[in-house]
Write an enzyme that holds these catalytic residues in place. Sequence first.
Site, short mmCIF file in Angstrom:
data_model
loop_
_atom_site.label_atom_id
_atom_site.label_comp_id
_atom_site.label_asym_id
_atom_site.label_seq_id
_atom_site.Cartn_x
_atom_site.Cartn_y
_atom_site.Cartn_z
N HIS A 191 22.44 -46.76 -56.63
CA HIS A 191 23.76 -46.18 -57.04
C HIS A 191 24.57 -46.40 -55.66
O HIS A 191 24.27 -45.89 -54.76
CB HIS A 191 23.79 -44.77 -57.32
CG HIS A 191 25.36 -44.05 -57.73
ND1 HIS A 191 26.05 -44.82 -58.64
CD2 HIS A 191 25.78 -43.35 -56.97
CE1 HIS A 191 27.36 -44.10 -58.63
NE2 HIS A 191 27.13 -43.18 -57.66
N SER A 192 25.76 -46.95 -55.61
CA SER A 192 26.71 -46.99 -54.52
C SER A 192 25.92 -47.76 -53.48
O SER A 192 25.58 -48.88 -53.78
CB SER A 192 27.32 -45.63 -54.08
OG SER A 192 28.10 -45.89 -53.35
N MET A 193 25.73 -47.26 -52.30
CA MET A 193 24.94 -48.19 -51.27
C MET A 193 23.66 -48.21 -51.57
O MET A 193 23.21 -49.46 -51.49
CB MET A 193 24.66 -46.89 -50.06
CG MET A 193 23.93 -47.71 -48.94
SD MET A 193 23.76 -46.74 -47.44
CE MET A 193 22.51 -45.54 -48.03
#
Length: 258
Positions: free
Chosen positions: A91-93
């Site tokens: 998720h995300s990074m």
Amino acid sequence: MDDEKNWFRRLAPADRAGHRLVCFPHAGGAASYFLPVARALAPEVEVVGVQYPGRQDRRHEPGIGDIGELADRIHEIMRTWNPVPLTLFGHSMGAVIAFEVARRLRRDGPGGPLHLFASGRRAPHLQRGEMVHLRDDAGIAAEVRGLGGTESPLLEDPEVLAMILPALRSDYRAVETYRFVPDGPPPCPITVLTGDRDPHTTVEEAREWARHSGDPFAVSVFPGGHFFLSSSATEVLALLSDHIAATGSSRVTGLRVE
């Protein structure tokens, strides 16, 4: 070589699981973010959370502000694991790190990941010139509060804020200075998850992951912002369960991660 127990957390008992799901958290996040996923999918699936340096029980270690180094160190351990059907979720990074780990595993040859779920992040080749890591402490805290992540309430406690900020700054530096470098074919099929109101990823930017995916490629759009995973947990778990059921698995013993 890095200590495996430093980097990975086996989040629920799954000694005879036939599929391994490795989860990569967002900037400032920890392996424990995926505990609900592990409890929901065990014992059929072994859910392993990645624990980056600089947080929780690793809070006394310096953070790593480079996606390539993070991926190298995680891959160096994962490449030694016994062969089990493998899915990555970031998720995300964490989506960028998972993608780079998948590329490294693909270069190792057969036995790489079956699938990558890239959540809450635009495609690797897209840049926005974000510089959150250069802000002062108040500026970084304001960014996290605005996204509404699980760390947001903790930022109201000055002592907790002082502990969290170094990891947050390091993580933002890593993801904001990352630059995609082409290197061979896509590592595996990719499913992208995105919120329809995510300020950091438009639906169009999410669809650009198709350039980096093997077949099949899919995009699932959920209502919500950057942390749509919380409000859409049931739907996301169903998506993961359907994927694992479709890929099939063989039951194994002797999983390395503890």
